[in-house]
Write a protein that holds these residues in place. Structure first.
Motif, PDB file in Angstrom:
ATOM      1  N   GLY A 115       0.786  -1.221   0.000  1.00 45.96           N
ATOM      2  CA  GLY A 115       0.000   0.000   0.000  1.00 45.96           C
ATOM      3  C   GLY A 115       0.821   1.274   0.000  1.00 45.96           C
ATOM      4  N   ILE A 116       2.098   1.181  -0.265  1.00 42.58           N
ATOM      5  CA  ILE A 116       2.940   2.370  -0.335  1.00 42.58           C
ATOM      6  C   ILE A 116       2.799   2.947  -1.745  1.00 42.58           C
ATOM      7  CG2 ILE A 116       5.278   3.285  -0.143  1.00 42.58           C
ATOM      8  CD1 ILE A 116       4.179   2.284   2.484  1.00 42.58           C
ATOM      9  N   THR A 117       2.263   4.151  -1.812  1.00 46.28           N
ATOM     10  CA  THR A 117       2.057   4.796  -3.111  1.00 46.28           C
ATOM     11  C   THR A 117       3.320   5.544  -3.530  1.00 46.28           C
ATOM     12  OG1 THR A 117       1.228   6.807  -2.083  1.00 46.28           O
ATOM     13  CG2 THR A 117      -0.387   5.086  -2.577  1.00 46.28           C
ATOM     14  N   HIS A 118       3.297   6.069  -4.736  1.00 44.99           N
ATOM     15  CA  HIS A 118       4.434   6.864  -5.199  1.00 44.99           C
ATOM     16  C   HIS A 118       4.582   8.128  -4.360  1.00 44.99           C
ATOM     17  CE1 HIS A 118       5.633   4.495  -8.643  1.00 44.99           C
ATOM     18  NE2 HIS A 118       4.347   4.325  -8.941  1.00 44.99           N
ATOM     19  N   SER A 119       3.474   8.686  -3.894  1.00 43.62           N
ATOM     20  CA  SER A 119       3.540   9.866  -3.029  1.00 43.62           C
ATOM     21  C   SER A 119       4.246   9.538  -1.726  1.00 43.62           C
ATOM     22  CB  SER A 119       2.126  10.380  -2.725  1.00 43.62           C
ATOM     23  OG  SER A 119       1.464  10.706  -3.915  1.00 43.62           O
TER      24      SER A 119
ATOM     25  N   TRP B  39       9.194   9.484   1.692  1.00 39.31           N
ATOM     26  CA  TRP B  39      10.187   8.633   2.346  1.00 39.31           C
ATOM     27  C   TRP B  39      11.593   8.957   1.842  1.00 39.31           C
ATOM     28  CZ3 TRP B  39      13.741   5.061   0.578  1.00 39.31           C
ATOM     29  CH2 TRP B  39      14.367   4.288   1.556  1.00 39.31           C
ATOM     30  N   ARG B  40      11.752   9.087   0.520  1.00 38.61           N
ATOM     31  CA  ARG B  40      13.064   9.410  -0.044  1.00 38.61           C
ATOM     32  C   ARG B  40      13.578  10.747   0.475  1.00 38.61           C
ATOM     33  NH1 ARG B  40      10.603   7.867  -4.803  1.00 38.61           N
ATOM     34  NH2 ARG B  40      11.022   5.698  -5.268  1.00 38.61           N
TER      35      ARG B  40
ATOM     36  N   GLU C 284      -1.194  11.257   6.656  1.00 41.88           N
ATOM     37  CA  GLU C 284      -1.605   9.900   6.269  1.00 41.88           C
ATOM     38  C   GLU C 284      -0.423   9.111   5.704  1.00 41.88           C
ATOM     39  OE1 GLU C 284      -4.545   8.034   2.936  1.00 41.88           O
ATOM     40  OE2 GLU C 284      -5.242   9.820   4.011  1.00 41.88           O
ATOM     41  N   HIS C 285       0.398   9.751   4.868  1.00 41.61           N
ATOM     42  CA  HIS C 285       1.569   9.069   4.303  1.00 41.61           C
ATOM     43  C   HIS C 285       2.577   8.710   5.392  1.00 41.61           C
ATOM     44  CE1 HIS C 285       0.026   9.631   0.373  1.00 41.61           C
ATOM     45  NE2 HIS C 285       0.401  10.898   0.202  1.00 41.61           N
TER      46      HIS C 285
END
Length: 139
Positions: A4-8, A13-14, A43-44
């Motif tokens: 469930g980790i999206t590109h956003s 994270w990066r 949320e992220h």
């Protein structure tokens, strides 16, 4: 992306992993202002924390802060090395809060000892400041 980790989420994270250090929600939202809303960032960050990709700690002043530490998992395909220490080491580096100075009664520090005879003038009242009656010779 996995779990469930999206590109956003991956972008946030990066950013945290490359910059290093502990990041609060407000600090991350300032960096991503105009791209993500504060609710989306919260949320992220929660998703990344749940997945083990970020570590978190609670502080009184900043609230929850997040970092990429050596104990955290990497995103698939990433080879970043953690530059932030873990929670225990970070807690040791944070200074203890200063004591409260806005409440209570102020007690000034004691006056340093003066040389002998330095304060003799305080025992003799001044003639010009009304402490002794002064009469002029003019009528």
């Amino acid at each position: 992306m996995a779990r469930g980790i999206t590109h956003s989420c991956a972008h946030i994270w990066r950013h945290i992993a490359r910059a290093g250090g502990w990041w609060s929600l407000l600090r991350v939202s300032r960096e991503w202002e105009g791209v993500f809303s504060m609710d989306e960032i919260a949320e992220h960050l929660a998703t990344l924390k749940r997945g083990g990709f970020l570590a978190s700690m609670e502080y009184v002043r900043e609230g929850t802060v997040y970092a990429y530490t050596p104990q955290c998992r990497q995103l698939p395909g990433e080879t970043l090395v953690a530059v932030t220490s873990d929670c225990q080491e970070a807690a040791k580096q944070i200074p203890t809060p200063k004591r409260e100075v806005m409440t209570g009664t102020y007690v000034p520090p004691s006056m340093p000892t003066a040389r002998l005879g330095a304060l003799d003038h305080t025992r003799h009242p001044s003639l010009l400041q009304g402490k002794r009656s002064y009469r002029s010779t003019a009528a």
